[in-house]
Structures are given as structure tokens and as C-alpha cells.
Design an enzyme around this catalytic site. Sequence first.
Site, PDB file in Angstrom:
ATOM      1  N   TYR A  50      -4.163 -98.051 -44.620  1.00 10.85           N
ATOM      2  CA  TYR A  50      -5.351 -97.410 -45.184  1.00 10.85           C
ATOM      3  C   TYR A  50      -6.615 -98.220 -44.874  1.00 10.85           C
ATOM      4  CZ  TYR A  50      -2.375 -94.178 -47.847  1.00 10.85           C
ATOM      5  OH  TYR A  50      -1.473 -93.205 -48.225  1.00 10.85           O
ATOM      6  N   LEU A 223      -4.552 -82.480 -54.570  1.00 11.94           N
ATOM      7  CA  LEU A 223      -5.767 -81.721 -54.878  1.00 11.94           C
ATOM      8  C   LEU A 223      -6.161 -80.787 -53.740  1.00 11.94           C
ATOM      9  CD1 LEU A 223      -7.846 -84.543 -56.595  1.00 11.94           C
ATOM     10  CD2 LEU A 223      -6.984 -82.477 -57.705  1.00 11.94           C
ATOM     11  N   ALA A 224      -5.342 -80.746 -52.698  1.00 12.42           N
ATOM     12  CA  ALA A 224      -5.604 -79.858 -51.548  1.00 12.42           C
ATOM     13  C   ALA A 224      -6.995 -80.078 -50.973  1.00 12.42           C
ATOM     14  CB  ALA A 224      -5.398 -78.397 -51.943  1.00 12.42           C
ATOM     15  N   GLY A 226      -9.685 -80.693 -52.281  1.00 14.26           N
ATOM     16  CA  GLY A 226     -10.770 -80.108 -53.060  1.00 14.26           C
ATOM     17  C   GLY A 226     -11.027 -78.635 -52.822  1.00 14.26           C
TER      18      GLY A 226
END
Length: 314
Positions: A50, A223-224, A226
Site C-alpha cells: 500500500y 463501500l463500492a 462510494g
Amino acid sequence: MANQLILGCMGLGGGWNRNPIEAEHIKEAHEAVETALASGINMFDHADIYAFGKAETVFGEVLKEKPSLREEMIIQSKLGIRFADEKAGLPTRYDFSESYILDSVDGILSRLGIDYLDTLLLHRPDALMDAEEVGEAIHKLKASGKVRYFGVSNMSHGQIRLLQQHCSEKLIINQLEMSLKHTGWLNTGVHVNQAASRENIFPEGTLEFCQLENVQIQAWGSLAQGLYSGKNIENESESVQKTAALVAELAEQKQTSREAIVLAWLMKHPAAIQPIIGTTNSKRIKACAEASEVTLSRDEWYTLYVSSRGVSLP
């Protein structure tokens, strides 16, 4: 004991670049961590890749400045993805060799500035995985005290079973992409004996296997991105726009956030899914935390599911 929600830390560290960490990045990490803890979220999900390692490094700076926070946290990281090396002519690849696993954990612990990980996940299946070799690496990590618990990410039940056969430590987690937008994990079940099953890539039996074997399912992308909680969707499909409207309507009815509705939908499933929320925005973290107070009826749940699918159930 972990809250059902997990804070994903991919957004920390200033982005996917080689720029140095700045004071504002450390401040942002402090705010995200403290907001999460104040909201009852005490599990933090990392990966060694990350922000090219900067997400772990900046998190380590937070712990360095406030060491007492470590005892309030469950810290998880993932390994196994290697970036492309243009100089050596190597592509992005996966590596579950014993030496790479052991070296990667040392790097993770160094960046985080901690003595041990609560949980370690194998990030993506290595096509050249030697299950016995992985099992030996896990044994050494457990014996050294560097890792307490182990799991996998993006794996089918067959891959987990193969690994478990050669691993003395129980694999307790499987992290998969699951959301109101990505419903393949549900479609696999409802499409049994249906032609539509040919179009689904989610590995059949994985959800049931994890429930039977007490493997905790964690949902990344929960959360896809947003889609249903504020992102501009004017160019999205009719099903996305309709579902976003339904989410907003339910949020207003229940006096809660749209994020909470989206997450509560995942959390209603009897597999006791742990959603990973990939936001570092304090306002959105608080909005997500409201999910624990939201209950959806069976009819509300199915209405959202069918709307997201864009087609009726068979």
C-alpha cells in the site's frame, strides 16, 4: 475483540508514488486512527504494497508518537505481491516462497515499528505456491512470536483447504471483494442449476466453506467506491442510479448515513461479514460506524440486492 468494521489503511501515506512522507500525511493518519478508535473500530488492515510501503510507515509514525495506542488495536497486514521491476524486465508477480514471506514480515514489522502482527494474510494466490513451504514459513513466524494469527485473501475454498493441509496453524480469515455492487458471492448461491451461473466468477462453495470452518470473511471494496454514498453517478448504469436512490431513501427513513445502509446490508448476511472501509476521511469513518446501529428488514435487504443486480431473481 474486533469491531465488525475494519479500517482499511490503503489510503494512508500520501498516495501511490515514491514521494517522501510529509507532516500532513502523519497528521491525516492520526486523525483517521483516532476517529476509528473513538467510533469503536479497533482493527486496522494493511498490506506491504500500500502506497509502496508508505501506508505502513506513516501508521508506524502514529504509533511512535502514541505508543499506548498499540494495546487498543488489532493490526493486520498482507504480503505476497511483488511490483514490476522494469530494470530487471520483471512483471508484477506473486511470491509465497518461504524466504520472501519471512523477509516481508520483517519489513512490515519494521515499517510499523511493532514487535508482532495480530494477523497476517497471504494477499493473492501464487500460481507457484508450494503449500508445504508456506506451512513451514507460517510455523516459523508463529514460533518466533512475529505473527499471532494467519489467514488468506482472494482465495477459493479449495486453495484454503490445500494450504490448511500443510499448515499447523488454523487459517482464520479469508478477505474477498464483496459489496452491494459486487454481488457474485450471492449470485453463486441463487444461480445454482441456472444458466446464469456460467457468467459468475465467484468460486462456488467458498462462502459456505468459510461458514462451516469458522473462517472469518472480510469484505474489501465494501463501500463500492462510494457509488451509493455520494460519488457522481450520472454516467453510471440505471441499476446503479436506482440503487443509490434506494440507499438514500432508506438512510433518510432510518435517520442514518448512506454508508451505514450499504454496510448494514453486508452485515445482515448470516456469514457475519466484516466490512473493510477504505476511507481516511474522518467524517466518512463516523458515517460508516453508524452501520452497527442499523437493522434492515428482509424485504429491504432483498429490494437492495435485486436493484443492484439489475435483473429479477430466477
